[in-house]
Motif scaffolding. Structure first.
Motif, PDB file in Angstrom:
ATOM      1  N   GLY A  50       0.783  -1.223   0.000  1.00 12.67           N
ATOM      2  CA  GLY A  50       0.000   0.000   0.000  1.00 12.67           C
ATOM      3  C   GLY A  50       0.815   1.272   0.000  1.00 12.67           C
ATOM      4  N   CYS A  51       1.943   1.268   0.723  1.00  9.53           N
ATOM      5  CA  CYS A  51       2.661   2.524   0.982  1.00  9.53           C
ATOM      6  C   CYS A  51       4.174   2.391   0.919  1.00  9.53           C
ATOM      7  CB  CYS A  51       2.301   3.063   2.364  1.00  9.53           C
ATOM      8  SG  CYS A  51       0.558   3.168   2.717  1.00  9.53           S
ATOM      9  N   GLY A  52       4.693   1.313   0.357  1.00  7.68           N
ATOM     10  CA  GLY A  52       6.132   1.106   0.366  1.00  7.68           C
ATOM     11  C   GLY A  52       6.913   2.238  -0.268  1.00  7.68           C
ATOM     12  N   GLY A  53       6.400   2.770  -1.376  1.00  5.41           N
ATOM     13  CA  GLY A  53       7.080   3.876  -2.043  1.00  5.41           C
ATOM     14  C   GLY A  53       7.043   5.153  -1.231  1.00  5.41           C
ATOM     15  N   VAL A  54       5.911   5.430  -0.619  1.00  3.57           N
ATOM     16  CA  VAL A  54       5.788   6.619   0.246  1.00  3.57           C
ATOM     17  C   VAL A  54       6.775   6.524   1.404  1.00  3.57           C
ATOM     18  CG1 VAL A  54       4.267   7.772   1.894  1.00  3.57           C
ATOM     19  CG2 VAL A  54       3.407   7.153  -0.360  1.00  3.57           C
ATOM     20  N   ILE A  55       6.849   5.347   2.022  1.00  2.00           N
ATOM     21  CA  ILE A  55       7.763   5.161   3.147  1.00  2.00           C
ATOM     22  C   ILE A  55       9.201   5.392   2.707  1.00  2.00           C
ATOM     23  CG2 ILE A  55       8.693   3.463   4.759  1.00  2.00           C
ATOM     24  CD1 ILE A  55       5.875   2.202   4.828  1.00  2.00           C
ATOM     25  N   GLN A  56       9.582   4.804   1.575  1.00  2.00           N
ATOM     26  CA  GLN A  56      10.947   4.984   1.089  1.00  2.00           C
ATOM     27  C   GLN A  56      11.257   6.450   0.789  1.00  2.00           C
ATOM     28  OE1 GLN A  56      12.580   2.169  -1.850  1.00  2.00           O
ATOM     29  NE2 GLN A  56      10.647   1.055  -1.675  1.00  2.00           N
ATOM     30  N   SER A  57      10.326   7.137   0.143  1.00  2.00           N
ATOM     31  CA  SER A  57      10.541   8.550  -0.198  1.00  2.00           C
ATOM     32  C   SER A  57      10.641   9.409   1.042  1.00  2.00           C
ATOM     33  CB  SER A  57       9.408   9.053  -1.097  1.00  2.00           C
ATOM     34  OG  SER A  57       9.411   8.401  -2.346  1.00  2.00           O
ATOM     35  N   ALA A  58       9.784   9.144   2.025  1.00  2.00           N
ATOM     36  CA  ALA A  58       9.807   9.925   3.265  1.00  2.00           C
ATOM     37  C   ALA A  58      11.138   9.738   3.991  1.00  2.00           C
ATOM     38  CB  ALA A  58       8.648   9.509   4.157  1.00  2.00           C
ATOM     39  N   LEU A  59      11.601   8.512   4.090  1.00  2.00           N
ATOM     40  CA  LEU A  59      12.870   8.259   4.771  1.00  2.00           C
ATOM     41  C   LEU A  59      14.031   8.891   4.015  1.00  2.00           C
ATOM     42  CD1 LEU A  59      12.307   4.538   5.806  1.00  2.00           C
ATOM     43  CD2 LEU A  59      12.380   6.519   7.325  1.00  2.00           C
ATOM     44  N   ALA A  60      13.981   8.840   2.680  1.00  7.34           N
ATOM     45  CA  ALA A  60      15.048   9.450   1.877  1.00  7.34           C
ATOM     46  C   ALA A  60      15.118  10.960   2.095  1.00  7.34           C
ATOM     47  CB  ALA A  60      14.827   9.138   0.401  1.00  7.34           C
ATOM     48  N   GLN A  61      13.968  11.573   2.423  1.00 10.50           N
ATOM     49  CA  GLN A  61      13.930  13.012   2.682  1.00 10.50           C
ATOM     50  C   GLN A  61      14.195  13.353   4.149  1.00 10.50           C
ATOM     51  OE1 GLN A  61      10.471  15.043   0.905  1.00 10.50           O
ATOM     52  NE2 GLN A  61      10.180  13.256  -0.414  1.00 10.50           N
ATOM     53  N   GLY A  62      14.450  12.325   4.957  1.00 10.56           N
ATOM     54  CA  GLY A  62      14.715  12.562   6.371  1.00 10.56           C
ATOM     55  C   GLY A  62      13.478  12.855   7.190  1.00 10.56           C
ATOM     56  N   LEU A  63      12.310  12.445   6.712  1.00  7.93           N
ATOM     57  CA  LEU A  63      11.067  12.710   7.438  1.00  7.93           C
ATOM     58  C   LEU A  63      10.813  11.633   8.482  1.00  7.93           C
ATOM     59  CD1 LEU A  63       8.742  13.614   4.405  1.00  7.93           C
ATOM     60  CD2 LEU A  63      10.191  15.138   5.764  1.00  7.93           C
ATOM     61  N   PRO A  64      10.211  11.987   9.604  1.00  4.47           N
ATOM     62  CA  PRO A  64       9.837  10.980  10.599  1.00  4.47           C
ATOM     63  C   PRO A  64       8.766  10.041  10.034  1.00  4.47           C
ATOM     64  CG  PRO A  64       9.813  13.200  11.532  1.00  4.47           C
ATOM     65  CD  PRO A  64       9.922  13.361  10.053  1.00  4.47           C
ATOM     66  N   VAL A  65       8.953   8.751  10.234  1.00  7.01           N
ATOM     67  CA  VAL A  65       8.027   7.734   9.733  1.00  7.01           C
ATOM     68  C   VAL A  65       7.747   6.736  10.846  1.00  7.01           C
ATOM     69  CG1 VAL A  65       7.671   5.848   8.091  1.00  7.01           C
ATOM     70  CG2 VAL A  65       8.841   7.935   7.354  1.00  7.01           C
ATOM     71  N   ARG A  66       6.484   6.388  10.999  1.00  9.85           N
ATOM     72  CA  ARG A  66       6.114   5.322  11.928  1.00  9.85           C
ATOM     73  C   ARG A  66       5.092   4.423  11.250  1.00  9.85           C
ATOM     74  NH1 ARG A  66       4.711   6.072  18.347  1.00  9.85           N
ATOM     75  NH2 ARG A  66       4.535   3.853  18.866  1.00  9.85           N
ATOM     76  N   VAL A  67       5.256   3.105  11.429  1.00  6.05           N
ATOM     77  CA  VAL A  67       4.347   2.120  10.854  1.00  6.05           C
ATOM     78  C   VAL A  67       3.696   1.352  11.998  1.00  6.05           C
ATOM     79  CG1 VAL A  67       4.109   0.151   9.301  1.00  6.05           C
ATOM     80  CG2 VAL A  67       5.834   1.910   8.826  1.00  6.05           C
ATOM     81  N   VAL A  68       2.370   1.271  11.961  1.00  3.22           N
ATOM     82  CA  VAL A  68       1.612   0.605  13.020  1.00  3.22           C
ATOM     83  C   VAL A  68       0.772  -0.507  12.405  1.00  3.22           C
ATOM     84  CG1 VAL A  68      -0.147   0.890  14.809  1.00  3.22           C
ATOM     85  CG2 VAL A  68       1.526   2.716  14.396  1.00  3.22           C
ATOM     86  N   PHE A  69       0.868  -1.714  12.970  1.00  3.85           N
ATOM     87  CA  PHE A  69       0.112  -2.865  12.492  1.00  3.85           C
ATOM     88  C   PHE A  69      -1.026  -3.155  13.465  1.00  3.85           C
ATOM     89  CE2 PHE A  69       4.465  -3.319  11.012  1.00  3.85           C
ATOM     90  CZ  PHE A  69       4.294  -3.575   9.653  1.00  3.85           C
ATOM     91  N   LEU A  70      -2.234  -3.240  12.955  1.00  4.25           N
ATOM     92  CA  LEU A  70      -3.389  -3.529  13.799  1.00  4.25           C
ATOM     93  C   LEU A  70      -3.343  -4.957  14.339  1.00  4.25           C
ATOM     94  CD1 LEU A  70      -6.202  -2.685  14.882  1.00  4.25           C
ATOM     95  CD2 LEU A  70      -7.164  -3.497  12.714  1.00  4.25           C
ATOM     96  N   THR A  71      -2.950  -5.914  13.496  1.00  6.80           N
ATOM     97  CA  THR A  71      -2.913  -7.333  13.871  1.00  6.80           C
ATOM     98  C   THR A  71      -1.534  -7.915  13.583  1.00  6.80           C
ATOM     99  OG1 THR A  71      -3.468  -8.403  11.759  1.00  6.80           O
ATOM    100  CG2 THR A  71      -5.287  -7.412  12.989  1.00  6.80           C
ATOM    101  N   TYR A  72      -1.327  -9.136  14.053  1.00  3.64           N
ATOM    102  CA  TYR A  72      -0.122  -9.889  13.714  1.00  3.64           C
ATOM    103  C   TYR A  72      -0.369 -10.791  12.509  1.00  3.64           C
ATOM    104  CZ  TYR A  72       2.650  -8.755  17.924  1.00  3.64           C
ATOM    105  OH  TYR A  72       3.391  -8.121  18.891  1.00  3.64           O
ATOM    106  N   GLY A  73      -1.550 -10.718  11.903  1.00  2.50           N
ATOM    107  CA  GLY A  73      -1.857 -11.571  10.760  1.00  2.50           C
ATOM    108  C   GLY A  73      -1.898 -13.041  11.120  1.00  2.50           C
ATOM    109  N   ASP A  74      -2.418 -13.359  12.314  1.00  5.20           N
ATOM    110  CA  ASP A  74      -2.328 -14.733  12.822  1.00  5.20           C
ATOM    111  C   ASP A  74      -3.527 -15.606  12.474  1.00  5.20           C
ATOM    112  OD1 ASP A  74      -4.212 -13.573  14.514  1.00  5.20           O
ATOM    113  OD2 ASP A  74      -2.816 -13.387  16.198  1.00  5.20           O
TER     114      ASP A  74
END
Length: 298
Positions: A50-74
Protein backbone atom coordinates in the motif's frame (compact mmCIF):
# COMPACT_ATOMS: atom_id res chain seq x y z
CA UNK A 1 -4.18 24.83 -12.37
CA UNK A 2 -5.07 21.62 -14.23
CA UNK A 3 -2.26 22.24 -16.69
CA UNK A 4 0.22 22.78 -13.85
CA UNK A 5 -0.92 19.57 -12.16
CA UNK A 6 -0.55 17.64 -15.41
CA UNK A 7 2.93 19.04 -16.01
CA UNK A 8 4.04 18.17 -12.46
CA UNK A 9 2.67 14.66 -12.81
CA UNK A 10 4.27 14.22 -16.22
CA UNK A 11 7.67 15.15 -14.81
CA UNK A 12 7.28 12.86 -11.80
CA UNK A 13 6.11 9.91 -13.87
CA UNK A 14 8.87 10.36 -16.40
CA UNK A 15 11.48 10.34 -13.63
CA UNK A 16 9.91 7.11 -12.35
CA UNK A 17 10.42 5.54 -15.76
CA UNK A 18 6.74 5.39 -16.76
CA UNK A 19 6.00 5.84 -20.48
CA UNK A 20 4.08 9.09 -21.26
CA UNK A 21 1.28 7.08 -22.85
CA UNK A 22 0.34 5.61 -19.46
CA UNK A 23 -0.02 8.89 -17.57
CA UNK A 24 -3.35 9.91 -16.07
CA UNK A 25 -5.04 13.09 -14.93
CA UNK A 26 -4.94 12.19 -11.24
CA UNK A 27 -3.15 14.73 -9.02
CA UNK A 28 0.25 13.76 -7.66
CA UNK A 29 0.69 13.34 -3.91
CA UNK A 30 3.71 15.30 -2.64
CA UNK A 31 5.60 15.06 0.63
CA UNK A 32 6.76 18.30 2.24
CA UNK A 33 9.82 18.90 4.45
CA UNK A 34 7.48 19.42 7.42
CA UNK A 35 5.67 16.09 7.02
CA UNK A 36 5.47 13.38 9.65
CA UNK A 37 4.27 10.13 8.09
CA UNK A 38 2.10 7.61 9.94
CA UNK A 39 1.27 4.37 8.10
CA UNK A 40 -1.51 2.25 9.60
CA UNK A 41 -1.57 -1.32 8.27
CA UNK A 42 -4.18 -3.98 9.08
CA UNK A 43 -1.66 -6.83 8.61
CA UNK A 44 2.05 -7.27 7.91
CA UNK A 45 2.61 -6.88 4.12
CA UNK A 46 -0.08 -4.18 3.71
CA UNK A 47 2.50 -1.52 4.52
CA UNK A 48 4.61 -2.62 1.53
CA UNK A 49 1.92 -3.09 -1.12
CA UNK A 50 0.00 0.00 0.00
CA UNK A 51 2.66 2.52 0.98
CA UNK A 52 6.13 1.11 0.37
CA UNK A 53 7.08 3.88 -2.04
CA UNK A 54 5.79 6.62 0.25
CA UNK A 55 7.76 5.16 3.15
CA UNK A 56 10.95 4.98 1.09
CA UNK A 57 10.54 8.55 -0.20
CA UNK A 58 9.81 9.93 3.26
CA UNK A 59 12.87 8.26 4.77
CA UNK A 60 15.05 9.45 1.88
CA UNK A 61 13.93 13.01 2.68
CA UNK A 62 14.71 12.56 6.37
CA UNK A 63 11.07 12.71 7.44
CA UNK A 64 9.84 10.98 10.60
CA UNK A 65 8.03 7.73 9.73
CA UNK A 66 6.11 5.32 11.93
CA UNK A 67 4.35 2.12 10.85
CA UNK A 68 1.61 0.61 13.02
CA UNK A 69 0.11 -2.87 12.49
CA UNK A 70 -3.39 -3.53 13.80
CA UNK A 71 -2.91 -7.33 13.87
CA UNK A 72 -0.12 -9.89 13.71
CA UNK A 73 -1.86 -11.57 10.76
CA UNK A 74 -2.33 -14.73 12.82
CA UNK A 75 -5.52 -15.99 11.14
CA UNK A 76 -4.16 -16.79 7.67
CA UNK A 77 -4.61 -20.56 7.75
CA UNK A 78 -3.86 -21.01 4.04
CA UNK A 79 -0.49 -19.27 4.10
CA UNK A 80 0.52 -21.06 7.31
CA UNK A 81 -0.45 -24.45 5.85
CA UNK A 82 1.58 -23.69 2.73
CA UNK A 83 4.55 -22.73 4.87
CA UNK A 84 4.37 -25.59 7.40
CA UNK A 85 3.19 -28.17 4.81
CA UNK A 86 0.34 -29.11 7.15
CA UNK A 87 -2.64 -27.35 8.76
CA UNK A 88 -1.90 -25.02 11.68
CA UNK A 89 -4.86 -25.20 14.07
CA UNK A 90 -3.57 -25.57 17.66
CA UNK A 91 -3.90 -22.14 19.36
CA UNK A 92 -0.27 -22.07 20.53
CA UNK A 93 0.93 -22.88 17.00
CA UNK A 94 -1.32 -20.18 15.53
CA UNK A 95 0.13 -17.60 17.92
CA UNK A 96 3.59 -18.82 16.96
CA UNK A 97 2.78 -18.10 13.32
CA UNK A 98 1.57 -14.65 14.32
CA UNK A 99 4.95 -14.07 15.92
CA UNK A 100 6.59 -15.28 12.72
CA UNK A 101 4.66 -12.68 10.72
CA UNK A 102 5.84 -10.07 13.21
CA UNK A 103 9.43 -11.16 12.62
CA UNK A 104 8.91 -11.17 8.84
CA UNK A 105 7.64 -7.58 8.99
CA UNK A 106 10.81 -6.60 10.87
CA UNK A 107 12.97 -8.35 8.26
CA UNK A 108 10.97 -6.76 5.44
CA UNK A 109 11.38 -3.28 6.92
CA UNK A 110 15.15 -3.71 6.98
CA UNK A 111 15.01 -4.13 3.19
CA UNK A 112 13.08 -0.98 2.34
CA UNK A 113 13.77 1.39 5.16
CA UNK A 114 12.02 1.72 8.54
CA UNK A 115 14.17 0.66 11.52
CA UNK A 116 12.56 -1.81 13.96
CA UNK A 117 11.92 0.86 16.60
CA UNK A 118 9.70 2.69 14.08
CA UNK A 119 7.35 -0.31 13.86
CA UNK A 120 4.50 -0.84 16.34
CA UNK A 121 2.35 -3.98 16.60
CA UNK A 122 -0.99 -3.66 18.38
CA UNK A 123 -1.86 -7.37 18.33
CA UNK A 124 -5.62 -7.28 17.89
CA UNK A 125 -7.31 -10.35 16.34
CA UNK A 126 -6.73 -10.97 12.66
CA UNK A 127 -10.09 -11.44 10.92
CA UNK A 128 -11.86 -10.25 14.07
CA UNK A 129 -11.55 -6.47 14.30
CA UNK A 130 -14.70 -5.72 12.28
CA UNK A 131 -16.61 -7.97 14.71
CA UNK A 132 -15.15 -5.88 17.53
CA UNK A 133 -16.31 -2.71 15.77
CA UNK A 134 -19.83 -4.09 15.39
CA UNK A 135 -20.41 -5.79 18.73
CA UNK A 136 -17.71 -5.44 21.39
CA UNK A 137 -17.79 -2.07 23.14
CA UNK A 138 -18.36 -0.87 26.70
CA UNK A 139 -20.42 -3.42 28.64
CA UNK A 140 -20.25 -6.07 25.93
CA UNK A 141 -17.76 -8.91 26.52
CA UNK A 142 -14.41 -8.88 24.75
CA UNK A 143 -14.21 -10.62 21.39
CA UNK A 144 -12.87 -14.20 21.51
CA UNK A 145 -10.50 -15.01 18.65
CA UNK A 146 -11.42 -18.05 16.55
CA UNK A 147 -7.96 -19.59 16.14
CA UNK A 148 -5.76 -18.10 18.87
CA UNK A 149 -8.56 -18.76 21.41
CA UNK A 150 -7.85 -15.62 23.43
CA UNK A 151 -9.80 -12.46 24.28
CA UNK A 152 -6.85 -10.11 24.82
CA UNK A 153 -3.57 -9.30 23.09
CA UNK A 154 -1.42 -12.44 23.62
CA UNK A 155 1.94 -11.12 22.41
CA UNK A 156 4.54 -9.89 24.90
CA UNK A 157 6.16 -7.62 22.27
CA UNK A 158 2.91 -5.88 21.37
CA UNK A 159 2.23 -2.20 22.05
CA UNK A 160 -0.01 -3.06 25.03
CA UNK A 161 0.05 -6.76 25.96
CA UNK A 162 -3.15 -8.17 27.46
CA UNK A 163 -5.29 -5.30 26.12
CA UNK A 164 -8.86 -6.69 25.89
CA UNK A 165 -10.30 -7.25 22.42
CA UNK A 166 -12.75 -4.34 22.66
CA UNK A 167 -13.47 -1.31 20.52
CA UNK A 168 -12.51 1.32 23.06
CA UNK A 169 -9.14 -0.39 23.59
CA UNK A 170 -8.25 -0.15 19.89
CA UNK A 171 -9.28 3.51 19.85
CA UNK A 172 -7.21 4.09 23.00
CA UNK A 173 -4.08 2.65 21.36
CA UNK A 174 -4.51 4.52 18.09
CA UNK A 175 -5.23 7.77 19.93
CA UNK A 176 -2.12 7.40 22.08
CA UNK A 177 0.09 6.76 19.07
CA UNK A 178 -1.39 9.61 17.02
CA UNK A 179 -1.21 12.06 19.91
CA UNK A 180 2.42 11.16 20.67
CA UNK A 181 3.67 11.06 17.05
CA UNK A 182 1.68 14.10 15.78
CA UNK A 183 1.50 13.00 12.13
CA UNK A 184 0.78 15.43 9.31
CA UNK A 185 -0.21 12.65 6.88
CA UNK A 186 -1.87 9.37 7.84
CA UNK A 187 -1.99 6.48 5.36
CA UNK A 188 -4.64 3.94 6.30
CA UNK A 189 -6.67 1.14 4.73
CA UNK A 190 -9.60 2.16 2.54
CA UNK A 191 -13.25 2.02 3.75
CA UNK A 192 -14.28 0.37 0.44
CA UNK A 193 -11.83 -2.49 1.01
CA UNK A 194 -13.55 -5.90 1.01
CA UNK A 195 -11.49 -7.19 3.94
CA UNK A 196 -13.09 -6.66 7.35
CA UNK A 197 -9.86 -5.76 9.15
CA UNK A 198 -9.14 -3.11 6.50
CA UNK A 199 -12.60 -1.59 6.93
CA UNK A 200 -12.31 -1.70 10.71
CA UNK A 201 -8.92 0.02 10.86
CA UNK A 202 -10.28 2.94 8.83
CA UNK A 203 -13.32 3.22 11.10
CA UNK A 204 -11.32 3.03 14.34
CA UNK A 205 -8.88 5.60 12.97
CA UNK A 206 -11.68 8.04 12.19
CA UNK A 207 -13.07 7.67 15.72
CA UNK A 208 -9.62 8.26 17.20
CA UNK A 209 -9.18 11.38 15.08
CA UNK A 210 -12.58 12.72 16.08
CA UNK A 211 -11.59 12.31 19.72
CA UNK A 212 -8.35 14.22 19.12
CA UNK A 213 -9.92 16.95 16.99
CA UNK A 214 -9.06 19.76 19.42
CA UNK A 215 -5.55 18.49 20.12
CA UNK A 216 -4.33 18.03 16.53
CA UNK A 217 -3.90 21.44 14.96
CA UNK A 218 -3.49 21.41 12.05
CA UNK A 219 -5.41 18.22 11.43
CA UNK A 220 -3.49 15.42 9.73
CA UNK A 221 -4.42 14.62 6.15
CA UNK A 222 -5.91 11.16 5.61
CA UNK A 223 -4.85 9.04 2.59
CA UNK A 224 -6.65 5.66 2.35
CA UNK A 225 -5.10 2.91 0.22
CA UNK A 226 -7.05 0.03 -1.32
CA UNK A 227 -5.94 -3.62 -1.24
CA UNK A 228 -8.87 -6.06 -1.39
CA UNK A 229 -11.43 -5.47 -4.11
CA UNK A 230 -13.25 -7.80 -6.50
CA UNK A 231 -11.21 -8.61 -9.67
CA UNK A 232 -8.58 -6.01 -8.82
CA UNK A 233 -5.82 -5.23 -9.51
CA UNK A 234 -5.48 -6.62 -13.01
CA UNK A 235 -3.47 -8.06 -14.61
CA UNK A 236 -2.13 -10.29 -11.87
CA UNK A 237 1.60 -10.70 -11.45
CA UNK A 238 4.69 -8.52 -11.69
CA UNK A 239 4.04 -5.58 -14.06
CA UNK A 240 6.23 -2.75 -12.73
CA UNK A 241 5.87 -0.46 -15.77
CA UNK A 242 2.07 -0.38 -15.62
CA UNK A 243 -0.01 2.02 -13.54
CA UNK A 244 -2.08 0.88 -10.61
CA UNK A 245 -5.53 2.18 -11.52
CA UNK A 246 -8.61 2.17 -9.27
CA UNK A 247 -11.43 -0.36 -9.75
CA UNK A 248 -13.91 0.86 -12.33
CA UNK A 249 -16.81 0.52 -9.84
CA UNK A 250 -15.43 3.30 -7.63
CA UNK A 251 -13.20 5.14 -10.08
CA UNK A 252 -15.44 8.20 -10.27
CA UNK A 253 -16.75 8.06 -6.70
CA UNK A 254 -13.41 8.75 -5.03
CA UNK A 255 -10.91 11.61 -5.32
CA UNK A 256 -7.75 9.67 -6.15
CA UNK A 257 -4.12 10.75 -5.75
CA UNK A 258 -1.15 9.09 -7.42
CA UNK A 259 2.35 8.67 -5.98
CA UNK A 260 4.90 7.77 -8.69
CA UNK A 261 7.61 5.23 -7.86
CA UNK A 262 11.09 4.87 -9.28
CA UNK A 263 12.42 1.55 -10.56
CA UNK A 264 14.67 1.34 -7.50
CA UNK A 265 11.72 1.82 -5.13
CA UNK A 266 9.72 -0.89 -6.91
CA UNK A 267 12.68 -3.27 -6.70
CA UNK A 268 13.03 -2.64 -2.97
CA UNK A 269 9.34 -3.23 -2.42
CA UNK A 270 9.66 -6.51 -4.30
CA UNK A 271 12.57 -7.60 -2.11
CA UNK A 272 10.64 -6.51 0.99
CA UNK A 273 7.68 -8.67 0.02
CA UNK A 274 9.90 -11.66 -0.57
CA UNK A 275 11.21 -11.24 2.99
CA UNK A 276 7.64 -11.91 4.22
CA UNK A 277 8.07 -15.58 3.39
CA UNK A 278 4.79 -17.03 4.66
CA UNK A 279 2.76 -14.62 2.55
CA UNK A 280 4.99 -14.61 -0.52
CA UNK A 281 4.95 -18.40 -0.81
CA UNK A 282 1.16 -18.58 -0.77
CA UNK A 283 0.18 -15.33 -2.52
CA UNK A 284 3.26 -13.99 -4.31
CA UNK A 285 1.58 -13.52 -7.67
CA UNK A 286 -1.24 -11.53 -6.10
CA UNK A 287 1.06 -9.41 -3.93
CA UNK A 288 3.28 -8.56 -6.89
CA UNK A 289 0.22 -7.14 -8.67
CA UNK A 290 0.53 -4.04 -6.46
CA UNK A 291 4.13 -3.29 -7.40
CA UNK A 292 3.34 -0.85 -10.16
CA UNK A 293 4.71 2.48 -11.34
CA UNK A 294 2.55 4.27 -8.78
CA UNK A 295 0.78 3.95 -5.47
CA UNK A 296 -2.86 5.00 -5.30
CA UNK A 297 -4.65 6.83 -2.51
CA UNK A 298 -8.32 7.74 -2.39
Amino acid sequence: MLLLTALCMSTAMTRAGVPPSTMTNWPVLHLSPQDRILVLAPHPDDEVIGCGGVIQSALAQGLPVRVVFLTYGDNNEWSFAMYRKHPVLVPRAVRSMGQMRHDEAIASAKVFGPPPNHLTFLGYPDFGTLHIWESHWDEQPAYHSMLTRVSAVPYANAFRPKAPYKGEEIVKDLSAIICEFRPTKIFVSHPDDHNGDHQALYLFTRVALWGLEKELIPRPELYPYLVHFRNWPLPRGDHPTQLLEPPSEIDEQVAWNIFPLSTTQIDRNRAALKAQTTQYRSSGNYLMSFLRADELFG
